[in-house]
Design a protein around this motif. Structure first.
Motif, PDB file in Angstrom:
ATOM      1  N   ASN A   2      -0.349 -89.723 -71.130  1.00 40.25           N
ATOM      2  CA  ASN A   2      -0.182 -88.537 -72.235  1.00 40.25           C
ATOM      3  C   ASN A   2       1.040 -88.458 -72.944  1.00 40.25           C
ATOM      4  N   TRP A   3       1.913 -89.382 -72.640  1.00 41.33           N
ATOM      5  CA  TRP A   3       3.270 -89.138 -73.355  1.00 41.33           C
ATOM      6  C   TRP A   3       3.146 -89.812 -74.731  1.00 41.33           C
ATOM      7  N   SER A   4       3.645 -88.798 -75.663  1.00 37.54           N
ATOM      8  CA  SER A   4       3.568 -88.934 -77.222  1.00 37.54           C
ATOM      9  C   SER A   4       4.882 -89.870 -77.449  1.00 37.54           C
ATOM     10  N   GLY A   5       5.762 -89.885 -76.629  1.00 35.91           N
ATOM     11  CA  GLY A   5       7.149 -90.732 -76.752  1.00 35.91           C
ATOM     12  C   GLY A   5       8.233 -89.590 -77.223  1.00 35.91           C
ATOM     13  N   ALA A   6       7.807 -88.411 -77.305  1.00 38.38           N
ATOM     14  CA  ALA A   6       9.029 -87.544 -77.781  1.00 38.38           C
ATOM     15  C   ALA A   6       9.941 -87.350 -76.506  1.00 38.38           C
ATOM     16  N   ILE A   7      11.010 -86.947 -76.847  1.00 39.09           N
ATOM     17  CA  ILE A   7      12.133 -86.623 -75.835  1.00 39.09           C
ATOM     18  C   ILE A   7      12.690 -85.363 -76.032  1.00 39.09           C
ATOM     19  N   PRO A   8      13.195 -84.821 -75.073  1.00 38.99           N
ATOM     20  CA  PRO A   8      13.440 -85.024 -73.617  1.00 38.99           C
ATOM     21  C   PRO A   8      12.044 -85.240 -72.964  1.00 38.99           C
ATOM     22  N   ALA A   9      11.954 -85.918 -71.907  1.00 39.57           N
ATOM     23  CA  ALA A   9      11.089 -86.248 -71.210  1.00 39.57           C
ATOM     24  C   ALA A   9      11.411 -86.387 -69.901  1.00 39.57           C
ATOM     25  N   THR A  10      10.558 -86.009 -68.888  1.00 40.69           N
ATOM     26  CA  THR A  10      11.240 -86.177 -67.306  1.00 40.69           C
ATOM     27  C   THR A  10       9.975 -86.404 -66.244  1.00 40.69           C
ATOM     28  N   ILE A  11      10.322 -87.462 -65.432  1.00 38.24           N
ATOM     29  CA  ILE A  11       9.408 -87.496 -64.052  1.00 38.24           C
ATOM     30  C   ILE A  11      10.097 -87.172 -63.043  1.00 38.24           C
ATOM     31  N   TYR A  58       9.098 -87.230 -58.969  1.00 35.74           N
ATOM     32  CA  TYR A  58       8.239 -87.883 -58.078  1.00 35.74           C
ATOM     33  C   TYR A  58       8.722 -88.127 -56.715  1.00 35.74           C
ATOM     34  N   ASN A  59       8.002 -88.404 -55.807  1.00 38.72           N
ATOM     35  CA  ASN A  59       8.280 -88.966 -54.360  1.00 38.72           C
ATOM     36  C   ASN A  59       7.117 -89.801 -53.867  1.00 38.72           C
ATOM     37  N   LYS A  60       6.968 -90.215 -52.729  1.00 38.52           N
ATOM     38  CA  LYS A  60       5.935 -91.141 -52.345  1.00 38.52           C
ATOM     39  C   LYS A  60       4.664 -90.620 -52.494  1.00 38.52           C
ATOM     40  N   ASN A  61       4.351 -89.367 -52.378  1.00 40.06           N
ATOM     41  CA  ASN A  61       3.247 -88.558 -52.382  1.00 40.06           C
ATOM     42  C   ASN A  61       2.700 -87.942 -53.626  1.00 40.06           C
ATOM     43  N   LYS A  62       3.666 -87.890 -54.600  1.00 42.01           N
ATOM     44  CA  LYS A  62       3.363 -86.817 -55.673  1.00 42.01           C
ATOM     45  C   LYS A  62       4.110 -87.372 -56.821  1.00 42.01           C
ATOM     46  N   ARG A  63       3.682 -87.212 -57.994  1.00 46.53           N
ATOM     47  CA  ARG A  63       4.383 -87.528 -59.313  1.00 46.53           C
ATOM     48  C   ARG A  63       3.733 -86.585 -60.374  1.00 46.53           C
ATOM     49  N   LYS A  64       4.742 -86.237 -61.406  1.00 46.07           N
ATOM     50  CA  LYS A  64       4.537 -85.229 -62.356  1.00 46.07           C
ATOM     51  C   LYS A  64       5.427 -85.604 -63.576  1.00 46.07           C
ATOM     52  N   PHE A  65       4.964 -85.610 -64.745  1.00 46.39           N
ATOM     53  CA  PHE A  65       5.487 -85.907 -66.005  1.00 46.39           C
ATOM     54  C   PHE A  65       5.487 -84.724 -66.814  1.00 46.39           C
ATOM     55  N   TYR A  66       6.777 -84.585 -67.268  1.00 43.86           N
ATOM     56  CA  TYR A  66       7.053 -83.461 -68.289  1.00 43.86           C
ATOM     57  C   TYR A  66       7.549 -83.757 -69.528  1.00 43.86           C
ATOM     58  N   GLU A  67       7.038 -83.495 -70.645  1.00 45.22           N
ATOM     59  CA  GLU A  67       7.221 -83.807 -72.058  1.00 45.22           C
ATOM     60  C   GLU A  67       7.888 -82.340 -72.521  1.00 45.22           C
ATOM     61  N   GLN A  68       9.170 -82.000 -72.215  1.00 46.01           N
ATOM     62  CA  GLN A  68       9.633 -80.886 -72.601  1.00 46.01           C
ATOM     63  C   GLN A  68      11.126 -80.680 -72.121  1.00 46.01           C
ATOM     64  N   SER A  69      11.701 -79.901 -72.648  1.00 41.36           N
ATOM     65  CA  SER A  69      13.020 -79.402 -72.123  1.00 41.36           C
ATOM     66  C   SER A  69      13.104 -78.591 -71.191  1.00 41.36           C
ATOM     67  N   PHE A  70      14.221 -78.638 -70.251  1.00 41.59           N
ATOM     68  CA  PHE A  70      14.303 -77.799 -68.961  1.00 41.59           C
ATOM     69  C   PHE A  70      15.776 -76.958 -69.207  1.00 41.59           C
ATOM     70  N   THR A  71      15.644 -75.923 -68.605  1.00 39.35           N
ATOM     71  CA  THR A  71      16.762 -74.831 -68.138  1.00 39.35           C
ATOM     72  C   THR A  71      16.961 -75.249 -66.650  1.00 39.35           C
ATOM     73  N   TYR A  72      17.966 -74.949 -66.081  1.00 38.60           N
ATOM     74  CA  TYR A  72      18.415 -75.315 -64.839  1.00 38.60           C
ATOM     75  C   TYR A  72      17.065 -74.505 -63.964  1.00 38.60           C
ATOM     76  N   GLU A  73      16.898 -73.377 -64.254  1.00 42.26           N
ATOM     77  CA  GLU A  73      15.893 -72.537 -63.307  1.00 42.26           C
ATOM     78  C   GLU A  73      14.478 -73.369 -63.243  1.00 42.26           C
ATOM     79  N   THR A  74      14.143 -73.625 -64.584  1.00 46.91           N
ATOM     80  CA  THR A  74      12.720 -74.286 -64.567  1.00 46.91           C
ATOM     81  C   THR A  74      12.831 -75.719 -63.790  1.00 46.91           C
ATOM     82  N   LEU A  75      13.801 -76.466 -64.045  1.00 45.52           N
ATOM     83  CA  LEU A  75      13.911 -77.836 -63.527  1.00 45.52           C
ATOM     84  C   LEU A  75      14.122 -77.714 -61.671  1.00 45.52           C
ATOM     85  N   GLU A  76      14.975 -76.569 -61.232  1.00 48.81           N
ATOM     86  CA  GLU A  76      14.927 -76.347 -59.945  1.00 48.81           C
ATOM     87  C   GLU A  76      13.472 -76.114 -59.457  1.00 48.81           C
TER      88      GLU A  76
END
Length: 174
Positions: free
Chosen positions: A136-145, A147-165
């Motif tokens: 689903n990635w359009s190629g826009a940045i910033p983008a973040t993944i 993940y761990n061995k059980n779960k993976r999530k992709f974010y095509e967005q900017s973060f603040t520290y609070e939302t990232l944490e």
């Protein structure tokens, strides 16, 4: 004779000032930390995006020319500092132009004192690797993944520290 003396004086002064300038440059080079940024093709980077160990990985795709990316980098740095002891690893994947690594990327890393690992994705087949990273990635940045061995999530967005944490904490609960 007088003209010859003046000419020799200019040559001597030029030599002395050039010699001084060289010493200053040499001293600055000695005091600058040696930083290298490893370049990866997508196939070389892929194993770093799919580890199956006990760590949580936070992979941020960014570039020095991307204002929202630069704005959020301190939040990734803070996360790296505060969560390294909790088995979290931050990787900053630069999408800067390969020809500008020495002129732009490395000076940026030094100026911002980035402590997270920084690598360069140098692969011209973005139509392939963008969709391979997330369909689903359009190629826009910033983008973040995250993940761990059980779960993976992709974010095509900017973060603040609070939302990232907050997103990271959903992985820590598992």
């Amino acid at each position: 004779m007088k003209l010859k003396s003046i000419f020799l004086c200019f040559i001597f002064l030029g030599f002395v000032s050039c010699k001084k300038g060289t010493s200053k440059i040499e001293n600055e080079a000695i005091n600058t930390p040696a930083i290298t940024v490893k370049s990866y093709t997508y196939n070389e980077l892929k194993p770093l995006l799919e580890k199956k160990d006990d760590k949580i990985y936070v992979i941020n795709f960014w570039a020095t020319w991307c204002a929202p990316c630069v704005k959020e980098l301190p939040d990734f740095e803070k996360l790296n500092k505060e969560y390294t002891s909790k088995n979290v690893e931050v990787l900053l994947v630069s999408l800067d132009f390969p020809k500008q690594v020495d002129r732009k990327l490395i000076p940026f890393i030094v100026k911002k004192n980035l402590q997270s690992k920084v690598v360069l994705l140098d692969d011209i087949n973005e139509d392939v690797w963008i969709k391979a990273i997330d369909s689903n990635w359009s190629g826009a940045i910033p983008a973040t993944i995250i993940y761990n061995k059980n779960k993976r999530k992709f974010y095509e967005q900017s973060f603040t520290y609070e939302t990232l944490e907050a997103e990271l904490k959903t992985f820590l609960k598992e």
